[in-house]
Structure formats: C-alpha cells, structure tokens
Design a protein around this motif. Structure first.
Motif, PDB file in Angstrom:
ATOM      1  N   LEU A 283       0.867  -1.312  -0.028  1.00 13.77           N
ATOM      2  CA  LEU A 283       0.133  -0.022   0.068  1.00 13.77           C
ATOM      3  C   LEU A 283       0.915   1.238  -0.080  1.00 13.77           C
ATOM      4  O   LEU A 283       0.596   2.233  -0.767  1.00 13.77           O
ATOM      5  N   VAL A 284       1.907   1.317   0.790  1.00 13.57           N
ATOM      6  CA  VAL A 284       2.724   2.436   0.813  1.00 13.57           C
ATOM      7  C   VAL A 284       3.572   2.661  -0.554  1.00 13.57           C
ATOM      8  O   VAL A 284       3.663   3.835  -1.129  1.00 13.57           O
ATOM      9  N   ASP A 285       3.676   1.674  -1.130  1.00 12.32           N
ATOM     10  CA  ASP A 285       4.593   1.557  -2.548  1.00 12.32           C
ATOM     11  C   ASP A 285       3.638   2.143  -3.621  1.00 12.32           C
ATOM     12  O   ASP A 285       3.858   3.050  -4.390  1.00 12.32           O
ATOM     13  N   ILE A 286       2.382   1.617  -3.471  1.00  9.54           N
ATOM     14  CA  ILE A 286       1.158   2.279  -4.304  1.00  9.54           C
ATOM     15  C   ILE A 286       0.908   3.664  -4.082  1.00  9.54           C
ATOM     16  O   ILE A 286       0.943   4.533  -4.955  1.00  9.54           O
ATOM     17  N   GLU A 287       0.929   4.192  -2.906  1.00  8.00           N
ATOM     18  CA  GLU A 287       0.747   5.605  -2.681  1.00  8.00           C
ATOM     19  C   GLU A 287       1.974   6.467  -2.988  1.00  8.00           C
ATOM     20  O   GLU A 287       1.552   7.538  -3.496  1.00  8.00           O
ATOM     21  N   ILE A 288       3.196   5.939  -2.740  1.00  8.46           N
ATOM     22  CA  ILE A 288       4.323   6.426  -3.504  1.00  8.46           C
ATOM     23  C   ILE A 288       4.364   6.881  -4.886  1.00  8.46           C
ATOM     24  O   ILE A 288       4.457   7.735  -5.369  1.00  8.46           O
ATOM     25  N   LYS A 289       4.050   5.683  -5.639  1.00  5.44           N
ATOM     26  CA  LYS A 289       3.898   5.878  -6.976  1.00  5.44           C
ATOM     27  C   LYS A 289       2.763   6.816  -7.659  1.00  5.44           C
ATOM     28  O   LYS A 289       2.996   7.453  -8.340  1.00  5.44           O
ATOM     29  N   LEU A 290       1.623   6.724  -6.837  1.00  2.68           N
ATOM     30  CA  LEU A 290       0.801   7.484  -7.212  1.00  2.68           C
ATOM     31  C   LEU A 290       1.014   9.004  -6.797  1.00  2.68           C
ATOM     32  O   LEU A 290       0.796   9.721  -7.874  1.00  2.68           O
ATOM     33  N   ALA A 291       1.727   9.246  -5.896  1.00  2.00           N
ATOM     34  CA  ALA A 291       2.224  10.738  -5.634  1.00  2.00           C
ATOM     35  C   ALA A 291       3.172  11.275  -6.719  1.00  2.00           C
ATOM     36  O   ALA A 291       3.010  12.197  -7.348  1.00  2.00           O
ATOM     37  N   GLN A 292       4.110  10.151  -6.994  1.00  2.17           N
ATOM     38  CA  GLN A 292       5.036  10.640  -8.032  1.00  2.17           C
ATOM     39  C   GLN A 292       4.169  10.645  -9.439  1.00  2.17           C
ATOM     40  O   GLN A 292       4.608  11.738 -10.154  1.00  2.17           O
ATOM     41  N   GLN A 293       3.131   9.913  -9.686  1.00  7.12           N
ATOM     42  CA  GLN A 293       2.579  10.209 -10.896  1.00  7.12           C
ATOM     43  C   GLN A 293       1.621  11.301 -10.944  1.00  7.12           C
ATOM     44  O   GLN A 293       1.698  12.167 -11.919  1.00  7.12           O
TER      45      GLN A 293
ATOM     46  N   ASP B 194       2.556  14.279  -9.450  1.00  4.57           N
ATOM     47  CA  ASP B 194       3.526  15.167  -9.516  1.00  4.57           C
ATOM     48  C   ASP B 194       3.993  15.409 -11.113  1.00  4.57           C
ATOM     49  O   ASP B 194       4.103  16.511 -11.571  1.00  4.57           O
ATOM     50  N   LEU B 195       4.310  14.261 -11.740  1.00  4.53           N
ATOM     51  CA  LEU B 195       4.401  14.221 -13.108  1.00  4.53           C
ATOM     52  C   LEU B 195       3.525  14.659 -13.976  1.00  4.53           C
ATOM     53  O   LEU B 195       3.728  15.518 -14.691  1.00  4.53           O
ATOM     54  N   VAL B 196       2.122  14.463 -13.697  1.00  2.00           N
ATOM     55  CA  VAL B 196       1.128  14.938 -14.308  1.00  2.00           C
ATOM     56  C   VAL B 196       1.092  16.674 -14.162  1.00  2.00           C
ATOM     57  O   VAL B 196       0.666  17.312 -14.996  1.00  2.00           O
ATOM     58  N   ASP B 197       1.255  17.059 -12.866  1.00  7.55           N
ATOM     59  CA  ASP B 197       1.175  18.430 -12.832  1.00  7.55           C
ATOM     60  C   ASP B 197       2.451  19.082 -13.694  1.00  7.55           C
ATOM     61  O   ASP B 197       2.125  20.129 -14.253  1.00  7.55           O
ATOM     62  N   ASN B 198       3.490  18.525 -13.470  1.00 11.61           N
ATOM     63  CA  ASN B 198       4.557  19.038 -14.293  1.00 11.61           C
ATOM     64  C   ASN B 198       4.362  18.996 -15.777  1.00 11.61           C
ATOM     65  O   ASN B 198       4.748  19.972 -16.554  1.00 11.61           O
TER      66      ASN B 198
END
Length: 67
Positions: free
Chosen positions: A7-17, A19-23
């Motif tokens: 779950l933590v890994d999924i949350e980290i990947k979601l946060a990174q995605q 951020d990427l979408v915002d950029n």
C-alpha cells in the motif's frame, strides 16, 4: 512484502504520477502560451510584408547595391 508495504509503494507511485502529471500540464501550458506568442509574431510579420508589397517598396528579395 506485506500488504502495508504494498500500500505504501502504491501511494508513493501515485504521488509521483500526480507530480509528473502536474509538471506535464505546466509544460503544456507554457508551450501553448509560447505558440500563441509565435503565431502573433508571424501574423504581424505577414501583415508587414503585405503592407510593404502594397506600398510598392520593391521586391523583398532584391539584391543589395554592392552586387
């Protein structure tokens, strides 16, 4: 790997995605503004060329006098 780690890994990947979408959105917005600026410049240049041609100021690709 237990469920909590997954779950933590999924949350980290979601946060990174996110951020990427915002950029990517910021980049697209900046590029869109730049394209608008360039289109406005092209239109001004085209209008200037039309004005020069209509005023009879000679061909724009005329050779300089030193040739």
């Amino acid at each position: 790997m237990n469920q909590e780690d997954r779950l933590v890994d999924i949350e980290i990947k979601l946060a990174q995605q996110e951020d990427l979408v915002d950029n990517l959105n910021k980049t697209i917005y900046q590029q869109s503004r730049r394209i608008d600026q360039l289109e406005a410049m092209i239109e001004k240049l085209a209008e200037r060329v039309r004005t020069l041609q209509e005023s009879g100021q000679g061909p724009l690709n005329e050779r300089p006098p030193h040739y």
